[in-house]
Design a protein around this motif. Structure first.
Motif, PDB file in Angstrom:
ATOM      1  N   ALA A 132       1.196  -1.642   0.471  1.00  0.00           N
ATOM      2  CA  ALA A 132      -0.090  -0.351   0.085  1.00  0.00           C
ATOM      3  C   ALA A 132       0.889   1.265  -0.105  1.00  0.00           C
ATOM      4  N   HIS A 133       1.562   1.226   0.851  1.00  0.00           N
ATOM      5  CA  HIS A 133       2.658   2.101   1.431  1.00  0.00           C
ATOM      6  C   HIS A 133       3.451   2.608   0.055  1.00  0.00           C
ATOM      7  N   TYR A 134       4.386   1.638  -0.904  1.00  0.00           N
ATOM      8  CA  TYR A 134       4.891   1.776  -2.485  1.00  0.00           C
ATOM      9  C   TYR A 134       3.896   2.729  -3.788  1.00  0.00           C
ATOM     10  N   PRO A 135       3.161   1.937  -3.826  1.00  0.00           N
ATOM     11  CA  PRO A 135       3.026   2.224  -4.709  1.00  0.00           C
ATOM     12  C   PRO A 135       1.768   3.999  -4.440  1.00  0.00           C
ATOM     13  N   TYR A 136       1.680   4.184  -3.539  1.00  0.00           N
ATOM     14  CA  TYR A 136       1.786   5.425  -2.780  1.00  0.00           C
ATOM     15  C   TYR A 136       2.092   6.679  -3.665  1.00  0.00           C
ATOM     16  N   HIS A 137       3.589   6.374  -2.838  1.00  0.00           N
ATOM     17  CA  HIS A 137       4.618   7.081  -3.943  1.00  0.00           C
ATOM     18  C   HIS A 137       5.225   6.807  -5.237  1.00  0.00           C
ATOM     19  N   ILE A 138       4.538   5.911  -5.701  1.00  0.00           N
ATOM     20  CA  ILE A 138       5.171   5.555  -7.159  1.00  0.00           C
ATOM     21  C   ILE A 138       4.003   6.140  -8.184  1.00  0.00           C
ATOM     22  N   GLY A 139       2.983   6.172  -7.058  1.00  0.00           N
ATOM     23  CA  GLY A 139       1.696   7.083  -8.090  1.00  0.00           C
ATOM     24  C   GLY A 139       2.234   8.598  -7.283  1.00  0.00           C
ATOM     25  N   GLN A 140       2.647   9.626  -6.624  1.00  0.00           N
ATOM     26  CA  GLN A 140       3.452  10.260  -6.801  1.00  0.00           C
ATOM     27  C   GLN A 140       4.739  11.114  -8.036  1.00  0.00           C
ATOM     28  N   ILE A 141       5.247   9.291  -8.482  1.00  0.00           N
ATOM     29  CA  ILE A 141       6.589   9.902  -8.970  1.00  0.00           C
ATOM     30  C   ILE A 141       6.158   9.802 -10.333  1.00  0.00           C
ATOM     31  N   VAL A 142       4.741   9.499 -10.461  1.00  0.00           N
ATOM     32  CA  VAL A 142       4.364   9.258 -12.254  1.00  0.00           C
ATOM     33  C   VAL A 142       3.761  10.722 -12.907  1.00  0.00           C
ATOM     34  N   PHE A 143       2.973  11.017 -11.453  1.00  0.00           N
ATOM     35  CA  PHE A 143       2.053  12.446 -11.033  1.00  0.00           C
ATOM     36  C   PHE A 143       3.245  13.441 -11.601  1.00  0.00           C
ATOM     37  N   ILE A 144       4.030  13.927 -10.758  1.00  0.00           N
ATOM     38  CA  ILE A 144       4.905  14.380 -11.282  1.00  0.00           C
ATOM     39  C   ILE A 144       5.312  14.463 -12.552  1.00  0.00           C
ATOM     40  N   GLY A 145       5.847  13.355 -12.762  1.00  0.00           N
ATOM     41  CA  GLY A 145       6.020  12.664 -14.489  1.00  0.00           C
ATOM     42  C   GLY A 145       5.679  13.618 -15.469  1.00  0.00           C
ATOM     43  N   LYS A 146       4.648  13.660 -15.025  1.00  0.00           N
ATOM     44  CA  LYS A 146       2.998  13.935 -16.125  1.00  0.00           C
ATOM     45  C   LYS A 146       2.893  15.142 -16.240  1.00  0.00           C
ATOM     46  N   MET A 147       3.064  16.009 -15.297  1.00  0.00           N
ATOM     47  CA  MET A 147       3.172  17.240 -14.662  1.00  0.00           C
ATOM     48  C   MET A 147       4.100  17.388 -15.191  1.00  0.00           C
ATOM     49  N   ALA A 148       5.449  17.539 -15.555  1.00  0.00           N
ATOM     50  CA  ALA A 148       6.874  18.185 -15.990  1.00  0.00           C
ATOM     51  C   ALA A 148       6.580  17.348 -17.534  1.00  0.00           C
ATOM     52  N   LEU A 149       6.327  17.180 -17.897  1.00  0.00           N
ATOM     53  CA  LEU A 149       6.717  16.488 -19.426  1.00  0.00           C
ATOM     54  C   LEU A 149       4.978  17.079 -20.392  1.00  0.00           C
ATOM     55  N   ASN A 150       3.716  16.640 -19.621  1.00  0.00           N
ATOM     56  CA  ASN A 150       2.651  17.680 -20.189  1.00  0.00           C
ATOM     57  C   ASN A 150       1.985  16.264 -21.520  1.00  0.00           C
ATOM     58  N   GLU A 151       2.103  17.594 -22.571  1.00  0.00           N
ATOM     59  CA  GLU A 151       1.635  16.551 -23.747  1.00  0.00           C
ATOM     60  C   GLU A 151       2.584  15.346 -24.658  1.00  0.00           C
ATOM     61  N   GLN A 152       3.645  16.071 -23.461  1.00  0.00           N
ATOM     62  CA  GLN A 152       4.977  14.988 -24.014  1.00  0.00           C
ATOM     63  C   GLN A 152       4.883  12.890 -23.288  1.00  0.00           C
ATOM     64  N   TRP A 153       4.345  13.058 -22.410  1.00  0.00           N
ATOM     65  CA  TRP A 153       4.335  12.252 -21.298  1.00  0.00           C
ATOM     66  C   TRP A 153       3.713  10.995 -21.960  1.00  0.00           C
ATOM     67  N   ALA A 154       4.612   9.617 -21.834  1.00  0.00           N
ATOM     68  CA  ALA A 154       4.145   8.423 -22.933  1.00  0.00           C
ATOM     69  C   ALA A 154       3.125   7.839 -22.211  1.00  0.00           C
ATOM     70  N   SER A 155       2.002   7.422 -22.158  1.00  0.00           N
ATOM     71  CA  SER A 155       1.367   6.761 -20.776  1.00  0.00           C
ATOM     72  C   SER A 155       2.200   5.681 -20.674  1.00  0.00           C
ATOM     73  N   LEU A 156       2.350   5.377 -19.477  1.00  0.00           N
ATOM     74  CA  LEU A 156       2.255   4.228 -18.844  1.00  0.00           C
ATOM     75  C   LEU A 156       0.971   3.123 -18.809  1.00  0.00           C
ATOM     76  N   SER A 157      -0.072   2.987 -19.164  1.00  0.00           N
ATOM     77  CA  SER A 157      -1.117   2.142 -18.563  1.00  0.00           C
ATOM     78  C   SER A 157      -1.349   2.665 -19.991  1.00  0.00           C
ATOM     79  N   ILE A 158      -3.211   2.255 -20.627  1.00  0.00           N
ATOM     80  CA  ILE A 158      -3.747   2.326 -21.565  1.00  0.00           C
ATOM     81  C   ILE A 158      -4.047   4.007 -21.845  1.00  0.00           C
ATOM     82  N   PRO A 159      -3.400   4.345 -22.756  1.00  0.00           N
ATOM     83  CA  PRO A 159      -3.625   5.386 -23.086  1.00  0.00           C
ATOM     84  C   PRO A 159      -4.739   5.635 -23.262  1.00  0.00           C
ATOM     85  N   ARG A 160      -4.709   6.933 -23.116  1.00  0.00           N
ATOM     86  CA  ARG A 160      -6.282   7.886 -23.663  1.00  0.00           C
ATOM     87  C   ARG A 160      -6.968   7.335 -25.026  1.00  0.00           C
ATOM     88  N   GLY A 161      -8.559   7.262 -24.901  1.00  0.00           N
ATOM     89  CA  GLY A 161      -9.038   7.160 -26.432  1.00  0.00           C
ATOM     90  C   GLY A 161      -8.627   5.817 -26.892  1.00  0.00           C
TER      91      GLY A 161
END
Length: 190
Positions: A132-161
């Protein structure tokens, strides 16, 4: 059941490690150390915290308290990792400690009571606590990555659409047993 549980837990930890690494790979060195504001943690700081937690929780986890006297938890939130190489060294050291500990669990020690801050846990409870603890922080890492890259972010799951296409591929196969991480980690299919 216990071997299946341990295998499943290990695969889930491997999956979250992979998500962190796929995020790191998309970011510049500067982005790994970026903080949204003074109250926010950078990715590097989150990695340092995970490293400290993992070493404390998993070193001699069957015989010593998971909150080691040597741990300097407050210092884990100092943004003082100097470069990507140091970040990756701490990242890998923490995960290796975790995997070594999980791989040491067997029929002879699965019923050992684990202590974290003097609170008893079964081995399963101790693993679940960190699942429970580690995925909480991995989610933070991914969220920061998405904020930093915006449209350049390559999805790590099912891409939107792409949900319908993804689900169609899954439902085109016969029912079978497979851990959800197998398609990402290349695991054996049962």
């Amino acid at each position: 059941m216990q071997p299946d549980y341990l295998q499943s837990a290990r695969k889930q930890f491997e999956y979250y490690k992979m998500l962190g690494e796929k995020t790191f790979a998309q970011l510049t060195d500067e982005q790994l150390f970026w903080q949204y504001n003074t109250e926010s943690n950078s990715i590097a700081t989150i990695v340092k915290h995970l490293w400290g937690n993992m070493l404390s929780r998993w070193t001699d986890f069957l015989t010593t308290d998971g909150e080691k006297a040597s741990r300097k938890r407050e210092a884990e939130f100092d943004n003082d990792i100097t470069d990507r190489a140091e970040l990756m060294q701490k990242w890998n050291e923490g995960w290796q400690c975790l995997f070594t500990a999980i791989d040491s669990v067997n029929g002879d020690n699965i019923d050992t009571t684990i202590y974290i801050r003097n609170m008893g846990h079964t081995v399963t409870e101790a693993i679940n606590r960190q699942l429970a603890h580690y995925p909480y922080h991995i989610g933070q890492i991914v969220f920061i990555g998405k904020m930093a890259l915006n449209e350049q972010w390559a999805s790590l799951s099912i891409p939107r659409g792409n949900s319908e296409v993804y689900n169609a591929g899954k439902f085109a196969k016969p029912k079978h047993k497979e851990h959800f991480t197998d398609e990402f980690l290349g695991g054996e299919k049962k």
